[in-house]
Design an enzyme around this catalytic site. Structure first.
Site, PDB file in Angstrom:
ATOM      1  N   GLU A   1      17.671 -23.864  -5.719  1.00 35.08           N
ATOM      2  CA  GLU A   1      19.153 -23.345  -6.055  1.00 35.08           C
ATOM      3  C   GLU A   1      20.058 -23.320  -4.674  1.00 35.08           C
ATOM      4  O   GLU A   1      19.324 -22.872  -3.793  1.00 35.08           O
ATOM      5  CB  GLU A   1      18.935 -21.901  -6.751  1.00 35.08           C
ATOM      6  CG  GLU A   1      18.508 -21.810  -8.231  1.00 35.08           C
ATOM      7  CD  GLU A   1      18.475 -20.356  -8.674  1.00 35.08           C
ATOM      8  OE1 GLU A   1      18.599 -19.185  -7.853  1.00 35.08           O
ATOM      9  OE2 GLU A   1      18.279 -20.126  -9.815  1.00 35.08           O
TER      10      GLU A   1
ATOM     11  N   SER B   1      22.703 -20.511  -9.124  1.00 34.18           N
ATOM     12  CA  SER B   1      22.029 -19.460  -9.567  1.00 34.18           C
ATOM     13  C   SER B   1      23.318 -18.810 -10.606  1.00 34.18           C
ATOM     14  O   SER B   1      24.303 -19.423 -10.794  1.00 34.18           O
ATOM     15  CB  SER B   1      21.791 -18.452  -8.660  1.00 34.18           C
ATOM     16  OG  SER B   1      22.800 -17.891  -8.257  1.00 34.18           O
TER      17      SER B   1
END
Length: 285
Positions: free
Chosen positions: A177, A202
């Protein structure tokens, strides 16, 4: 669908079940039919506690009503409808009604174009109206670390389209992420920029952050051919993401690309060899 990662996990799970085929187009189809009814921080002012006090996910499901199939059996031994009989939406300022949604369509959009022929994913519900369409010069980086340093070194300016590549399933390897770049941009108060990556974002991301670009750079996707200064256009409403290059120019550039070579061994090397692109759920074959 509070996170763009929904479009990674669900296809991966579905790939293990015979007779179920889930592709990126399904998420766009759902988003066009089901409105966005709760805007949670950082995209909005309401917190997860506000959502909980308004009735939580059960109240969201109850509000969606016939937009979802409530006849499905759950782990309680009852159907969704039976589970929701006594549920109520206690705050329609947090969980909006269907006739007063936050947005008419859902939170996720699938973008395609010559930069992402197999698709890419953006959390549309967290993008401000004035950032739904962006066009600007590319600033290209081959890792999360490189782009984070560039942000703190004041290399990124308003209007730039930041490209972070080699962070996809094979390139990472592992598809991290991009938490540091998004946090760094917020900390530096740089708002009107686009972020494009073959990695992930995210659920806490906001703004025009386009992830899961497929094919990824390590698989010779067009994102590997992008150079600093190339003009990239993102139109979230029209669902496209393009770079102002001809197909022939992209093909010629890809012939010259030299992929980064990191030291990967053991199970991670096996994973890198077997993993498929993000549009398939980054599954192993």
């Amino acid at each position: 669908m509070g996170s763009s990662n929904t479009a990674l996990h669900i296809p991966a799970i579905a790939s293990e079940v015979d007779g179920i085929d889930v592709d990126l187009e399904l998420f766009d189809e759902i988003s066009r039919k089901v409105p966005h009814i709760a805007l949670i921080s950082p995209a909005g002012e309401d917190s997860m506690m506000d959502l909980h006090l308004a009735g939580g996910i059960q109240a969201v499901l109850k509000t969606l009503g016939d937009k979802i199939d409530t006849d499905q059996l759950t782990v309680t031994g009852k159907t969704i409808a039976e589970n929701l009989q006594s549920v109520e939406n206690k705050n329609t300022n947090v969980i909006h009604t269907l006739d007063n949604p936050v947005h008419e369509d859902g939170g996720i959009a699938i973008l395609k174009g010559n930069l992402a022929p197999n698709g890419s994913v953006v959390k549309k519900g967290a993008v401000a109206d004035h950032l739904m369409h962006l066009k600007g010069p590319a600033k290209v980086y081959d890792s999360e670390e490189d782009v984070t340093k560039a942000i703190f070194d004041h290399e990124i300016e308003e209007g730039d389209i930041v490209v972070i590549r080699y962070e996809g399933p094979k390139g990472g390897p592992g598809m991290r992420e991009m938490l540091n770049p998004t946090s760094a941009l917020a900390g530096m108060n740089i708002k009107d920029v686009g972020l494009i990556t073959d990695g992930r974002f995210s659920g806490g991301t906001r703004g025009p952050c386009i992830g899961h670009v497929s094919p990824e750079a390590m698989e010779d996707g067009p994102i590997a051919a992008i150079r600093n200064g190339d003009i990239i256009e993102i139109d979230i409403e029209k669902r496209f993401i393009n770079v102002e290059l001809s197909d022939e120019e992209i093909e010629e550039r890809l012939k010259e690309v030299k992929h980064p070579t990191g030291e990967v061994s053991g199970w991670l090397a096996i994973y890198q060899k077997l993993v498929h692109s993000a549009d398939t759920g980054a599954i192993l074959r």
